[in-house]
Design a protein around this motif. Structure first.
Motif, PDB file in Angstrom:
ATOM      1  N   GLY A  54      54.231   0.486 -22.620  1.00 59.77           N
ATOM      2  CA  GLY A  54      54.280  -0.866 -23.159  1.00 59.77           C
ATOM      3  C   GLY A  54      54.213  -0.953 -24.671  1.00 59.77           C
ATOM      4  N   ALA A  55      54.227   0.185 -25.354  1.00 55.58           N
ATOM      5  CA  ALA A  55      54.127   0.191 -26.819  1.00 55.58           C
ATOM      6  C   ALA A  55      55.321  -0.509 -27.464  1.00 55.58           C
ATOM      7  N   ILE A  56      55.065  -1.051 -28.642  1.00 54.17           N
ATOM      8  CA  ILE A  56      56.094  -1.719 -29.432  1.00 54.17           C
ATOM      9  C   ILE A  56      56.235  -0.990 -30.764  1.00 54.17           C
ATOM     10  N   VAL A  57      57.482  -0.807 -31.194  1.00 52.46           N
ATOM     11  CA  VAL A  57      57.782  -0.248 -32.507  1.00 52.46           C
ATOM     12  C   VAL A  57      58.506  -1.335 -33.282  1.00 52.46           C
ATOM     13  N   ILE A  58      58.034  -1.614 -34.489  1.00 49.97           N
ATOM     14  CA  ILE A  58      58.663  -2.625 -35.331  1.00 49.97           C
ATOM     15  C   ILE A  58      59.172  -1.939 -36.589  1.00 49.97           C
ATOM     16  N   SER A  95      65.320   6.971 -26.557  1.00 51.46           N
ATOM     17  CA  SER A  95      64.921   6.181 -25.384  1.00 51.46           C
ATOM     18  C   SER A  95      64.189   4.893 -25.728  1.00 51.46           C
ATOM     19  N   LEU A  96      64.474   4.337 -26.896  1.00 51.84           N
ATOM     20  CA  LEU A  96      63.927   3.047 -27.304  1.00 51.84           C
ATOM     21  C   LEU A  96      65.059   2.026 -27.318  1.00 51.84           C
ATOM     22  N   ASP A  97      64.781   0.847 -26.813  1.00 48.25           N
ATOM     23  CA  ASP A  97      65.750  -0.239 -26.816  1.00 48.25           C
ATOM     24  C   ASP A  97      65.273  -1.384 -27.686  1.00 48.25           C
ATOM     25  N   LYS A  98      66.208  -2.025 -28.358  1.00 46.29           N
ATOM     26  CA  LYS A  98      65.895  -3.207 -29.145  1.00 46.29           C
ATOM     27  C   LYS A  98      65.732  -4.379 -28.190  1.00 46.29           C
ATOM     28  N   TYR A  99      64.654  -5.145 -28.354  1.00 42.01           N
ATOM     29  CA  TYR A  99      64.505  -6.350 -27.548  1.00 42.01           C
ATOM     30  C   TYR A  99      64.433  -7.609 -28.394  1.00 42.01           C
ATOM     31  N   LEU A 100      64.312  -7.459 -29.726  1.00 42.85           N
ATOM     32  CA  LEU A 100      64.279  -8.629 -30.584  1.00 42.85           C
ATOM     33  C   LEU A 100      64.634  -8.205 -31.999  1.00 42.85           C
ATOM     34  N   LEU A 106      63.622  -7.515 -39.187  1.00 44.72           N
ATOM     35  CA  LEU A 106      62.585  -6.901 -38.362  1.00 44.72           C
ATOM     36  C   LEU A 106      63.204  -6.611 -37.007  1.00 44.72           C
ATOM     37  N   ILE A 107      63.159  -5.351 -36.605  1.00 46.00           N
ATOM     38  CA  ILE A 107      63.705  -4.941 -35.314  1.00 46.00           C
ATOM     39  C   ILE A 107      62.547  -4.501 -34.433  1.00 46.00           C
ATOM     40  N   PHE A 108      62.461  -5.098 -33.261  1.00 48.01           N
ATOM     41  CA  PHE A 108      61.399  -4.805 -32.301  1.00 48.01           C
ATOM     42  C   PHE A 108      61.981  -3.912 -31.216  1.00 48.01           C
ATOM     43  N   LEU A 109      61.352  -2.762 -31.018  1.00 45.55           N
ATOM     44  CA  LEU A 109      61.813  -1.769 -30.045  1.00 45.55           C
ATOM     45  C   LEU A 109      60.716  -1.490 -29.031  1.00 45.55           C
ATOM     46  N   ARG A 110      61.135  -1.047 -27.840  1.00 47.33           N
ATOM     47  CA  ARG A 110      60.175  -0.560 -26.846  1.00 47.33           C
ATOM     48  C   ARG A 110      60.871   0.484 -25.992  1.00 47.33           C
TER      49      ARG A 110
END
Length: 188
Positions: free
Chosen positions: A142-146, A161-166, A175-179
């Motif tokens: 559930g971690a988030i990378v910004i 293996s990280l996808d952009k969700y916002l 600002l790109i939010f990845l998980r």
């Protein structure tokens, strides 16, 4: 530059001098933390390319459990140390002088719930670090990378293996939010 909310609200931070420095505006930081909301509480935070430590300190002020600050410049680490002391958060902070581009990620001995990455713009650093072996291991479920970058830059997805969700844009800043990718959730 100041802490926007939480226990250290209004505290002014020591800044880094120099023409190559591009601190994140208070407005962008406030918008980012409004998106994260109260979910920041009790999180383990990694502030990469930390500069002044503003992202990690804001997270601590808002209730994060602890923060690790990483920067390649010794002068930045000295400023982070001063800001951690100003905010009286030494017990919740660890500062690492480490080059994230040229060295491994083995200095981290734990996974994180939230990772901030604010590297110098237009150098391709986000993909270089996100694509490193072991980066995926830095993430809790559930971690988030910004990632903060210039609106002129782009990331290729998925990265490690990280996808952009916002993605949010503020003037020249994105600002790109990845998980972690949903495709791998069953395998983790």
């Amino acid at each position: 530059m100041r802490i926007i909310s939480g226990t250290c609200r209004g505290r002014k931070l020591v800044q880094i001098e120099g023409k190559d420095i591009r601190p994140t505006s208070d407005r962008v930081r406030e918008a980012l933390f409004n998106i994260l909301g109260p979910g920041i509480r009790e999180k383990r935070v990694l502030d990469m390319f930390a500069g002044t430590g503003a992202f990690g300190l804001e997270a601590l002020s808002r209730g994060a459990q602890f923060a690790v600050f990483v920067d390649a410049a010794r002068s930045s680490c000295d400023v982070i140390k001063r800001n951690v002391e100003l905010c009286r958060m030494a017990d919740s902070a660890r500062i690492i002088n480490h080059n994230l581009i040229n060295a491994s990620l083995s200095v981290f001995n734990q996974p994180f719930d939230l990772i901030f990455m604010d590297p110098p713009y237009n150098k391709g650093y986000p993909e270089q670090v996100l694509g490193k072996p072991g980066f995926f291991d830095l993430l809790t479920p559930g971690a988030i990378v910004i990632v903060e970058q210039s609106v002129k830059e782009s990331l290729n997805y998925p990265v490690n293996s990280l996808d952009k969700y916002l993605e949010k844009k503020y003037s020249r800043t994105a600002l790109i939010f990845l998980r972690k990718s949903d495709r791998l959730q069953g395998c983790v």
